[in-house]
Write a protein that holds these residues in place. Sequence first.
Motif, short mmCIF file in Angstrom:
data_model
loop_
_atom_site.label_atom_id
_atom_site.label_comp_id
_atom_site.label_asym_id
_atom_site.label_seq_id
_atom_site.Cartn_x
_atom_site.Cartn_y
_atom_site.Cartn_z
N PHE A 237 -3.16 0.54 8.20
CA PHE A 237 -2.66 1.91 7.99
C PHE A 237 -1.66 1.89 6.86
O PHE A 237 -0.45 1.75 7.08
N ASN A 238 -2.15 2.01 5.63
CA ASN A 238 -1.26 1.89 4.48
C ASN A 238 -1.62 2.85 3.35
O ASN A 238 -1.24 2.62 2.21
N LEU A 239 -2.36 3.91 3.67
CA LEU A 239 -2.85 4.82 2.64
C LEU A 239 -1.97 6.07 2.59
O LEU A 239 -1.99 6.89 3.52
N PRO A 240 -1.19 6.25 1.52
CA PRO A 240 -0.27 7.39 1.46
C PRO A 240 -0.93 8.74 1.62
O PRO A 240 -0.34 9.65 2.23
N GLU A 241 -2.15 8.93 1.10
CA GLU A 241 -2.76 10.26 1.20
C GLU A 241 -3.07 10.62 2.65
O GLU A 241 -3.09 11.79 3.01
N ILE B 28 -0.64 6.34 17.30
CA ILE B 28 -0.58 4.96 17.80
C ILE B 28 -0.96 4.04 16.65
O ILE B 28 -2.00 4.25 16.00
N ILE B 29 -0.12 3.03 16.38
CA ILE B 29 -0.38 2.10 15.29
C ILE B 29 -0.33 0.68 15.84
O ILE B 29 0.56 0.32 16.59
N ASP B 30 -1.30 -0.11 15.43
CA ASP B 30 -1.33 -1.52 15.85
C ASP B 30 -0.06 -2.24 15.40
O ASP B 30 0.47 -1.97 14.31
N ASN B 31 0.43 -3.18 16.23
CA ASN B 31 1.56 -4.02 15.81
C ASN B 31 1.29 -5.49 16.12
O ASN B 31 2.20 -6.25 16.47
N SER B 32 0.02 -5.90 15.96
CA SER B 32 -0.29 -7.32 16.05
C SER B 32 0.38 -8.04 14.89
O SER B 32 0.95 -7.42 13.98
N ASP B 33 0.31 -9.36 14.90
CA ASP B 33 1.08 -10.17 13.94
C ASP B 33 0.89 -9.74 12.49
O ASP B 33 1.84 -9.71 11.70
N ASP B 34 -0.36 -9.41 12.11
CA ASP B 34 -0.63 -9.06 10.71
C ASP B 34 -0.01 -7.73 10.31
O ASP B 34 0.07 -7.42 9.12
N HIS B 35 0.41 -6.94 11.28
CA HIS B 35 0.93 -5.61 10.98
C HIS B 35 2.41 -5.47 11.30
O HIS B 35 2.91 -4.36 11.49
N GLU B 36 3.10 -6.56 11.36
CA GLU B 36 4.55 -6.52 11.52
C GLU B 36 5.21 -6.93 10.20
O GLU B 36 4.83 -7.92 9.59
N GLY C 252 5.20 -5.21 7.38
CA GLY C 252 4.48 -4.80 6.19
C GLY C 252 4.32 -3.29 6.10
O GLY C 252 5.17 -2.51 6.56
N ALA C 253 3.20 -2.89 5.53
CA ALA C 253 2.98 -1.47 5.25
C ALA C 253 2.90 -0.64 6.51
O ALA C 253 3.30 0.54 6.51
N GLU C 254 2.37 -1.20 7.61
CA GLU C 254 2.29 -0.43 8.85
C GLU C 254 3.68 -0.05 9.35
O GLU C 254 3.88 1.05 9.88
N ASP C 255 4.65 -0.95 9.19
CA ASP C 255 6.02 -0.62 9.56
C ASP C 255 6.55 0.53 8.69
O ASP C 255 7.23 1.44 9.19
N GLU C 256 6.23 0.48 7.41
CA GLU C 256 6.68 1.54 6.50
C GLU C 256 6.03 2.87 6.86
O GLU C 256 6.68 3.92 6.83
N ALA C 257 4.72 2.84 7.20
CA ALA C 257 4.03 4.07 7.57
C ALA C 257 4.62 4.65 8.86
O ALA C 257 4.85 5.86 8.97
N GLY D 25 0.78 -1.23 0.00
CA GLY D 25 0.00 0.00 0.00
C GLY D 25 0.81 1.28 0.00
O GLY D 25 0.46 2.25 -0.67
N MET D 26 1.90 1.32 0.75
CA MET D 26 2.67 2.56 0.86
C MET D 26 3.47 2.88 -0.38
O MET D 26 3.90 4.04 -0.57
N THR D 27 3.70 1.92 -1.25
CA THR D 27 4.51 2.15 -2.45
C THR D 27 3.70 2.07 -3.73
O THR D 27 4.23 2.35 -4.81
N PHE D 28 2.43 1.71 -3.64
CA PHE D 28 1.61 1.53 -4.84
C PHE D 28 1.39 2.86 -5.57
O PHE D 28 1.11 3.88 -4.96
#
Length: 570
Positions: A225-229, A244-252, A254-259, A178-181
Amino acid sequence: MAGECSVDGAVAEAEFALRIHRGEGMVLVAMNWKGGPPPADFVGFALQYAEPGSSHYFDVKNRLTFDGNAGTTPSAGRPPNYSTMVAPIQKFRWVHFPRNADLPGDYSYRVTPVFMNPDGSLRYGTAQQAALALARETYPGELNIAFTRGFVSSQAFVDYYGQSGPLDTLLPMNADDGMTFKATHPKAEEAYGWMGFEARAAMMKLLDDAIADAGAQVGVVAFDFNLPEAVDRIKQLAGRVRVIIDNSDDHEGGAEDEAAKALEDAGIPVVRQAMGKLQHNKTIWVDGPTVQRVLCGSTNMSWRGLFVQSNNVMVVDGAAAVKVFKDAFEAYWSAPAGFPGTPAAGWQDLGLGDIDAKITFSPHGKSNSVLAGIGADVASARSSLFYSLAFLAITPGVIRDAIAERSGHDSVFVAGISDARAGVKVAVGSSNLPPTYVAVLDKNVPFPFRAEPTGLAGNVGTRMHHKFIVIDFDTPDARVYLGSYNMSKAADGSNGDNVALVRDRRVATSYMIEAVRMVDHYQFRAALKERKASGAGKLTLKRPPAAGEEAWWARDWSDPRAIKDRELFA
């Protein structure tokens, strides 16, 4: 009649009653024949509408028409698009999206009964007419409800944008991209406005207003949380925003880390947390000299949240609401382990005066749990119950039990939708059955419909992401539960979440219409799939019945469930 949520037609000599209901950028038009069933040659309703300040009526369109209906064939290469004056709607209610729905003033709807003569020609009865103000904001300057369109798999999407490029030129097929699309679809910006609908506009306006208010402090809590705008706007708030950003398993990884890194590189403090299981809130608060506003709901700041799923946001203005959200944010930020014991975990009034609205944040403890109370309220529904609940189909518990219990009462109209692993489950209009009807998403539909995209890879079933319940919308005690809260034990006792309770007929009517339009959409998709599987051929409007046949409306006067559907809305 500005400010109304429902308005009746007043043409006494018309053969049917009309009631129009205000939604968020949409209108529910409902009809009911007076004094018994209509005559056999009645073949449907023609719908027209005029914008505020105009006497010109636009014809609402129908994709279906009568077999052999000469003179109504669309141009070559165009999808069927018939005026309802020649291809009437064979239903007693219809959800309509008027263009330019945010214009100030009254939208006038004119509904005309259509009859067919023995030679196949049409004649028209006396029309009903009613006018209603829509306005972009539900209660301007106080409270606004807004929805995404949520119809990436729909004929409207195919007609407007599907012919201009494949879905992967418009949306990332994988959330982690999402962050690079970068979109290459030629109508991308227009499509995003259409798909994100009022929810995207409300969310981005809040961030833009925060940027413009140089003295504003801002807090954001994000799950997907992966929407550049959105990220780019938040970066412009550096020095006065915390996230504050979630860091549960699905968000480690990936795009949440980049955001998070993009925000931290801009000097913005970021906390990653999962609470007991998830930090599942999707909230923004802005506390400034000119802007004091909060946002909550089911809509993630993500490609999927705004442009694929059916979602909603609630925006509230005022210092009281800001304090409630800000206090919850500070508790998450500084002492998440002790959150269940904070005032934020109790019901907090949002300070809206005439609008009864309150909210609670989770996780809760045993003493302030709200799940059982919501279940008891659902079980108390007397008139109607509408819901759109992500994961209900796979979440046993008090909410599902309460909905099933109410569905067993013939006096209560129950309709709703939930996602499932293979598509969605629909409890059709007052089916009085648990939500067991599976409408599997299918891009293959019979003529006169076009193939539709099935959506993002790995997210076939995640079309419906709302978490709302509407109770007794047509009574003075109308109320809605809404938020990020999935009506589950985890949402109540483990996750960072929120659920609001709004007791207000205008808000309840808006959510009711959202539920109805989704139920109708997926019910019709399922019917199309079944029709194709049966080899029944082209779908057309029904002409007056020959000897031994039934009129198209016969079920609406013979089936108790259809009777209830017809009578409730008009």
